[in-house]
Design an enzyme around this catalytic site. Structure first.
Site, PDB file in Angstrom:
ATOM      1  N   ASP A  98       0.827  -1.208   0.000  1.00  0.00           N
ATOM      2  CA  ASP A  98       0.000   0.000   0.000  1.00  0.00           C
ATOM      3  C   ASP A  98       0.859   1.255   0.000  1.00  0.00           C
ATOM      4  O   ASP A  98       0.499   2.267  -0.583  1.00  0.00           O
ATOM      5  CB  ASP A  98      -0.890   0.020   1.252  1.00  0.00           C
ATOM      6  CG  ASP A  98      -2.224  -0.631   0.996  1.00  0.00           C
ATOM      7  OD1 ASP A  98      -2.408  -1.133  -0.129  1.00  0.00           O
ATOM      8  OD2 ASP A  98      -3.070  -0.637   1.894  1.00  0.00           O
ATOM      9  N   HIS A 140      -2.993   8.026   8.681  1.00  0.00           N
ATOM     10  CA  HIS A 140      -2.818   6.627   9.061  1.00  0.00           C
ATOM     11  C   HIS A 140      -1.418   6.330   9.603  1.00  0.00           C
ATOM     12  O   HIS A 140      -1.220   5.304  10.229  1.00  0.00           O
ATOM     13  CB  HIS A 140      -3.076   5.711   7.859  1.00  0.00           C
ATOM     14  CG  HIS A 140      -4.497   5.701   7.401  1.00  0.00           C
ATOM     15  ND1 HIS A 140      -5.538   5.442   8.256  1.00  0.00           N
ATOM     16  CD2 HIS A 140      -5.053   5.928   6.186  1.00  0.00           C
ATOM     17  CE1 HIS A 140      -6.684   5.500   7.583  1.00  0.00           C
ATOM     18  NE2 HIS A 140      -6.417   5.805   6.327  1.00  0.00           N
ATOM     19  N   ASP A 175     -12.553  12.096   6.883  1.00  0.00           N
ATOM     20  CA  ASP A 175     -12.132  11.126   5.875  1.00  0.00           C
ATOM     21  C   ASP A 175     -13.056   9.908   5.998  1.00  0.00           C
ATOM     22  O   ASP A 175     -13.598   9.648   7.065  1.00  0.00           O
ATOM     23  CB  ASP A 175     -10.680  10.714   6.203  1.00  0.00           C
ATOM     24  CG  ASP A 175      -9.964  10.062   5.048  1.00  0.00           C
ATOM     25  OD1 ASP A 175      -9.166  10.758   4.406  1.00  0.00           O
ATOM     26  OD2 ASP A 175     -10.175   8.868   4.810  1.00  0.00           O
ATOM     27  N   ASP A 263     -12.318  11.491   0.409  1.00  0.00           N
ATOM     28  CA  ASP A 263     -12.815  10.207  -0.076  1.00  0.00           C
ATOM     29  C   ASP A 263     -14.185   9.888   0.502  1.00  0.00           C
ATOM     30  O   ASP A 263     -14.754   8.852   0.215  1.00  0.00           O
ATOM     31  CB  ASP A 263     -11.816   9.082   0.228  1.00  0.00           C
ATOM     32  CG  ASP A 263     -11.247   9.163   1.623  1.00  0.00           C
ATOM     33  OD1 ASP A 263     -11.728   9.994   2.399  1.00  0.00           O
ATOM     34  OD2 ASP A 263     -10.317   8.405   1.937  1.00  0.00           O
ATOM     35  N   TYR A 302      -9.682  10.021  -3.837  1.00  0.00           N
ATOM     36  CA  TYR A 302      -9.063   9.246  -4.913  1.00  0.00           C
ATOM     37  C   TYR A 302      -9.758   9.409  -6.262  1.00  0.00           C
ATOM     38  O   TYR A 302      -9.366   8.794  -7.226  1.00  0.00           O
ATOM     39  CB  TYR A 302      -8.964   7.776  -4.483  1.00  0.00           C
ATOM     40  CG  TYR A 302      -8.280   7.680  -3.138  1.00  0.00           C
ATOM     41  CD1 TYR A 302      -6.909   7.860  -3.033  1.00  0.00           C
ATOM     42  CD2 TYR A 302      -9.008   7.538  -1.962  1.00  0.00           C
ATOM     43  CE1 TYR A 302      -6.276   7.848  -1.807  1.00  0.00           C
ATOM     44  CE2 TYR A 302      -8.383   7.529  -0.722  1.00  0.00           C
ATOM     45  CZ  TYR A 302      -7.019   7.683  -0.656  1.00  0.00           C
ATOM     46  OH  TYR A 302      -6.398   7.690   0.560  1.00  0.00           O
TER      47      TYR A 302
END
Lengths: 491, 468
Positions: A98, A140, A175, A263, A302
């Site tokens: 990722d 994150h 988010d 997102d 995204y």
């Protein structure tokens, strides 16, 4: 103190290089969206209404205020061409899938973190009301681990900076993913409350249960709002407004950080909510009304055309400026076809969040918030000694010769003085170039004439009066907050 | 994720959370792997709150470079002029132009005189670079590391930047692609009906010449777009020989025309399907000749000039659209003001407008002598006003007849209108059309007529109700 009392002073952090980093083929995270946003801001004429800063690159020392030395050292040394030598560490730090190794990875982290830290410092100086860093918001990243396209947690670094001058900092995360990195970093402290609205249930990163409320001293200082697919504007507002109102009431922060991950918009490549740009922007508007020092950062997002729409609109909201629904022509105009409009319509996906479900969550969280002591006090025993050392370090780095004129130019007393600020932060005229100047080299740039003027300013400063002015301003902002709160309750 | 590194910087100092807290919570975390982890390896070290006098705050290090600050000394119009000038004369983008202005402390004259000294470098991407990039991209894809191997002089950042701009343009051409295809299909159908000869303006596009060969009377295949002299008519459009054979052999299958990717094949695609430029596009013959005959530099200049023109026109279109949007918003706002002000604070004005007279007459027809009810419906007249109105216009508008009618309705008996009542009927009929006329008009139109619509609708409702 500010020139225009009714408009907010907005500072915007952007480095033109940030759009040039590329995570890799097929990777959904595209730093290019930040450049698209920037280009829209420029063509909407919002650019000229803000102070525009080019952030410095955060140093390894700054990043290790949160991250472990080893992890930052690893990020600094890894490159696509030497990846194979680092197999073991890559696994340990979760870099590879990722979070791929791409060209310029470390610089990208430096720019993103540098923006948020610089923004926090600016708020600490009280020379701005709202600071925006769309290149940040990488929520994150953990202390010694990359996660979910995030390597360095600029939000944590920014909040740590704010905590030097703010007793309590509120972090809000809209988010679609849970803001686990920030929550984890502040899980055991009562000086930061993290509030995250996110999709929960078989979804990255898997954390963010309603029952996760913090630990130790930080118990009840983590608020998680787990949501299901298809959240629309109305449902989102119906849960966001009461919870934030309650949190503001009980926690009484003196600064707010809002992660504006886009997102959660409808039609996102990875997200599953159904928010429009307007609904997303309403959260910004609502938080802005409290009039607290306010740091806005980016985050996920995204479907890049919608991300840049959203962040452009939210910049306008921060500025209190109206912008037309028709997009201005810009370098990436064709991305916005076929309608070339700012606002987007929700899809017809069904909202699986029943009103009763949202009501239940809300009541449960209200119960938790009731457990908070009203406005927690200073925890004197919790103060780490080493942070004092860091602070003095900062000051030791300053050339003692520079200190006086700099501290004086920073004081904003008369509007005339606004311009003096530019003299030490001004950019080299080499357009498009002009690296950051440190304090030492700035001195050679300032002509002698200006130096003289700065000195004369020093004579005029009346310290006590200065403080009184500031108190008055704070009082005003508090009273306006109250009225705002009432308004919001009505609506 | 156990990090057992002992030299963690953040773990060294005195920590805010004593270890017993961590132990306390340890058993909580074990139950689920995807929980927030607690411990010295996970939490941030919270800095001490610095309670400093204000002036110490100001000493904080600057961490960013200010490149622009708003000013109130320069009007928006002047700023736009300045940006436009710096763009046209020296090729600055607006960000660079504003940076220059800010460097000169918002001194417009100084900035203007300095513009020439720092003109930005022209785009360092040559046509060859662009072609290399395109062919590399077509064969490799979005692997910039490998593209860089083919273009070692460009940093990856520059490649990524160009890619995003180029992608934009490629989309643009694919729109033309689609349009050209559509036109080709339409034309093929027309040819089928014999209503139209092949276009004679094929020489307007130099690319077409290659494909067309000598003649312009050839027709294009609706499947692969190839120009041929003989077309086979099928239920799925006219086809060239190859496609027709495939069509017959596969029982109505369309021959797949997507070959292996070739460098620059998108250019060929555009050219292949295009015989006429899209509607509204005109090609200057002189320019074409210049492009074709002179070395590429001149041709590029012409093209880039046309490109610039297109961009500036697009800018104008968008800003015009924005203006229109703003005006439309204004109109809507005005309506709302009017709507809100009417029911909330109906101002009682003694003067009678024509609309009000009509409303009053309708009111009497509907409520009889219940002036209170009429006054409430109208909102702009008091009960006494209506009483005097009744007294004054009783004869002129034959209000008594209306009241009679009203009473008759009340008794549920239908009184046949005699010929003598014609006049009264004409009044009654006069009212509704004059009120409803704007409604019909506005239903056809939009924009400014919106006002009429919204103004007339409440009345239209009332008259409709009255007619019942």
């Amino acid at each position: 103190m500010s020139i225009t009392p009714f408009k907010k002073r907005v500072c915007y952090y952007y480095d033109s290089d940030i759009g040039n980093y590329y995570y890799g083929q097929g990777h959904p995270m595209k730093p290019h969206r930040i450049r698209m946003t920037h280009n829209l801001l420029l063509n909407y004429g919002l650019y000229r209404k803000m102070e525009i800063y080019r952030p410095h690159k955060a140093t390894a020392e700054e990043m290790t205020k949160f991250h472990s030395d080893e992890y930052i050292r690893f990020l600094r040394s890894i490159r696509p061409d030497n990846m194979n030598d680092y197999n073991k560490q890559m696994q340990r730090f979760n870099v590879g899938e990722d979070c791929p190794v791409f060209d310029g990875l470390y610089e990208f982290c430096q720019l993103s973190a540098g923006g948020s830290v610089a923004a926090a410092v600016k708020l600490n100086k009280q020379s701005a009301d709202i600071c925006i860093n769309w290149g940040g918001g990488l929520h994150h990243a953990k202390k010694s681990e990359a996660s979910g396209f995030c390597y360095v947690n600029d939000i944590v670094l920014g909040i740590l900076e704010l905590l030097k001058y703010h007793q309590r900092v509120l972090y809000i995360d809209i988010d679609v993913h849970h803001g686990d990195g920030v929550e984890e970093a502040f899980y055991t402290t009562d000086r930061v409350m993290t509030v995250s609205f996110h999709k929960y249930g078989e979804y990255f990163p898997g954390t963010g249960d309603l029952r996760d409320i913090g630990a130790g001293k930080g118990k009840y200082y983590a608020v998680n709002i787990p949501l299901r697919d298809g959240m629309d504007d109305d449902s989102y507002e119906s849960i966001f407004v009461p919870i934030i109102t309650k949190v503001m009431e009980t926690f009484q922060p003196s600064a707010v950080v809002l992660q504006c991950g886009a997102d959660s918009l409808t039609g996102d490549r990875l997200g599953c909510f159904n928010l429009t740009v307007k609904g997303h922007g309403k959260c910004v508007e609502f938080v802005k009304r409290y009039g607290l020092p306010f740091l806005m950062v980016g985050g996920g997002g995204y479907t890049i055309r919608n991300v840049s729409r959203c962040w452009t609109y939210e910049t306008a909201v921060a500025l209190g400026a109206e912008i037309a629904n028709e997009l201005p022509y810009n370098d990436y105009f064709e991305y916005f076809g076929p309608d070339f409009k700012l606002h987007i319509s929700p899809s017809n996906m069904s909202n699986t969040n029943a009103t009763e479900y949202l009501e239940k969550i809300k009541n449960r969280l209200f119960e938790n918030l009731r457990m908070l002591p009203h406005a927690p006090g200073v925890q004197v025993q919790a103060i780490p000694e080493d942070s004092v050392r860091h602070e003095s370090d900062d000051e030791d780095n300053v050339n003692p010769d520079d200190r006086n004129p700099q501290s004086i130019t920073d004081k904003r007393i008369a509007p005339d003085n606004e311009f003096s600020d530019s003299e030490d932060e001004g950019m080299a005229p080499g357009v498009g170039g002009g690296g950051r100047k440190d304090n030492r080299s700035y001195k050679t740039v300032v002509p002698a004439r200006k130096q003289a003027r700065l000195d004369s300013n020093r004579m005029e400063i009346d310290e006590p009066e200065f403080n009184i002015l500031k108190d008055e301003k704070e009082d005003k902002s508090v009273s306006s907050d109250d009225s705002n709160k009432k308004d919001s309750v009505k609506s | 994720m156990a990090n057992d590194n002992s030299d963690l910087k953040n773990g060294n100092g005195k920590r805010p959370a004593p270890s017993d807290i961590a132990a306390d919570i340890d058993d909580l975390i074990q139950e689920n792997a995807e929980k927030i982890r607690v411990g010295r390896d996970y939490q941030a070290v919270i800095p001490k709150l610095l309670v400093l006098p204000t002036h110490r705050r100001e000493r904080l290090n600057k961490k960013a470079l200010l490149v622009w600050a708003p000013t109130e000394n320069i009007s928006e119009v002047k700023l736009n002029e300045y940006i436009l000038l710096s763009k046209e004369k020296y090729g600055y983008n607006s960000e660079q132009a504003l940076g220059m202005l800010y460097w000169h402390h918002h001194d417009m004259d100084k900035a203007l005189s300095d513009l020439a000294n720092f003109a930005p470098l022209p785009d360092d991407w040559t046509t060859e670079d662009k072609l290399t990039f395109e062919s590399a991209f077509n064969s490799i894809g979005k692997n910039f590391l490998r593209i860089k191997q083919m273009m070692p002089d460009k940093p990856i950042a520059s490649l990524v930047k160009y890619y995003y701009l180029w992608k934009n343009k490629r989309k643009k051409s694919s729109v033309i692609d689609r349009q050209a295809k559509k036109l080709a299909n339409v034309r093929a159908n027309e040819n089928q009906n014999g209503s139209r000869e092949g276009s004679s303006s094929a020489e307007s596009d130099p690319d077409d010449k290659k494909d067309l060969g000598e003649g312009s009377s050839k027709q294009s295949c609706s499947v692969c777009g190839v120009f041929v002299t003989m077309l086979q008519q099928t239920p799925k459009g006219s086809m060239c020989g190859t496609c027709y054979t495939h069509f017959r052999r596969t029982n109505g299958g369309i021959r797949p025309t997507l070959g292996p990717p070739r460098p620059n094949n998108r250019h060929l695609n555009v050219a292949r399907n295009k015989r006429l430029p899209p509607r509204g596009m005109y090609v200057n013959h002189d320019d074409l000749q210049a492009i074709a005959s002179s070395p590429d530099a001149k041709g590029d200049n012409i093209l880039s000039a046309v490109d610039d023109e297109v961009v500036s026109l697009k800018c104008k279109i968008q800003s015009n659209k924005q203006d229109i949007g703003q005006l439309q918003k204004k109109i809507k706002l005005n309506i709302n003001e009017y709507r809100n002000s009417e029911p909330i604070s109906p101002r009682i004005v003694p003067r009678w407008s024509n609309d009000e007279i009509m409303l009053a007459i309708e009111g009497i027809r509907r409520y009889g002598k219940d002036f209170k009810a009429i006054a409430e419906t109208m909102g702009t007249k008091s009960q006494t006003h209506l009483k005097t109105f009744y007294a004054q216009y009783r004869k002129r508008y034959k209000l008594d007849d209306l009241i009679k009618q009203y009473r008759a309705d009340q008794c549920n008996t239908i009184i046949e209108l005699s010929d003598d009542d014609d006049e009264q009927v004409s009044i009654k009929e006069e009212a509704p059309p004059s009120v409803s006329r704007p409604t019909t008009l506005s239903s056809m139109a939009s924009g400014t007529r919106l006002i009429n619509l919204s103004l007339s609708t409440p009345k239209a409702h009332q008259t409709a109700a009255a007619a019942k």
